[in-house]
Enzyme design. Structure first.
Site: not given
Ligand code: AMP
Length: 230
Positions: A92, A131, A175, A164, A17
């Site tokens: 989300r 990654r 996740r 990461r 994405k």
């Molecule tokens: P991402 O980089 O989008 O995979 O986000 C990394 C982490 O940030 C996720 O695993 C969640 O812990 C937190 N996070 C990101 N977006 C959200 C969201 N919309 N709601 C709650 N937690 C979020």
């Protein structure tokens, strides 16, 4: 005047994405609002939000809705989002989607499209576990699909590449579980009938070559915009 382009990207972690959205940002000059990036910046700066967020992120769990909703609503209220935006990683959960709907309605705006990037779990696991991210500027590589010229070193700025914390195997599994349990209902939320133009959800096969995925997304946006002017 061209219509606003208010886009949301939804999809499991590792679906690409962020990569696709970043290309649209270059093409359309819209602000790119990636919740995960904003949260990681807060963690790096050690803000109050960052300290709270780290716990959840390290486990691969979602933060409580109220924290994230406030963060994103503040960001969407900034003047640079007035002509459109690209949201990645928000909403989300269904309550987050409802909060976004309410805020858009209140502002007399609506989402142009919600783009769902779909990739099977096995492929996501392979993508995420390989990654590697530049410790300085976030450039991403993959040990197998997009290896850096020199192992462990960023091609762009020579910084160290790191994995990461949430790309560790147990966290990846969590996740994905969280995605299927909490975010999949968001897909149904946007797939429901949304008035004259029908549902705003648009599905994209994210397992194809990134250039092909991008062409599909561009074509889909062109169609949605055309329908908008009819
Ligand atoms: P991402 O980089 O989008 O995979 O986000 C990394 C982490 O940030 C996720 O695993 C969640 O812990 C937190 N996070 C990101 N977006 C959200 C969201 N919309 N709601 C709650 N937690 C979020």
């Amino acid at each position: 005047m061209p219509a606003e382009l208010n886009l949301v990207f939804v999809g499991p972690p590792g679906a690409g994405k962020g990569t696709q959205a970043a290309r649209l940002v270059d093409d359309f000059g819209l602000p790119f609002i990636a919740t995960g990036d904003i949260l990681r910046a807060n963690v790096a700066e050690g803000t109050e939000l960052g300290v709270k967020a780290k716990e959840y992120m390290d486990r691969g769990d979602l933060l409580p809705d109220d924290l994230v909703v406030e963060l994103i609503m503040d960001r969407l209220a900034q003047p640079d989002s007035a002509d459109g935006f690209i949201l990645d990683g928000f909403p989300r959960t269904v309550p987050q989607a409802e909060a976004l709907d309410a805020a858009m309605q209140q502002a007399g705006r609506r989402l142009t499209a919600v783009i769902l990037v779909e990739v099977p779990d096995e492929e996501l696991i392979e993508r995420l576990s390989g990654r590697r991210v530049c410790s300085k500027s976030g450039h991403t590589f993959h040990v197998k699909f997009d290896p850096p010229k020199h192992e462990g070193v960023c091609d762009v700025d020579g910084s160290k590449l790191i994995q990461r914390d949430d790309d560790q195997p147990e966290t990846i599994a969590n996740r994905l579980r969280v995605y299927h349990e909490q975010t999949s209902p968001v897909v149904s939320f946007y797939d429901r009938d949304n008035g004259p133009s029908g549902a705003i959800l648009r599905r994209v096969d994210g397992s194809r070559d990134p250039d092909e995925v991008y062409r599909h997304i561009r074509a889909l946006i062109a169609t949605v915009r055309m329908e908008d002017t009819l």
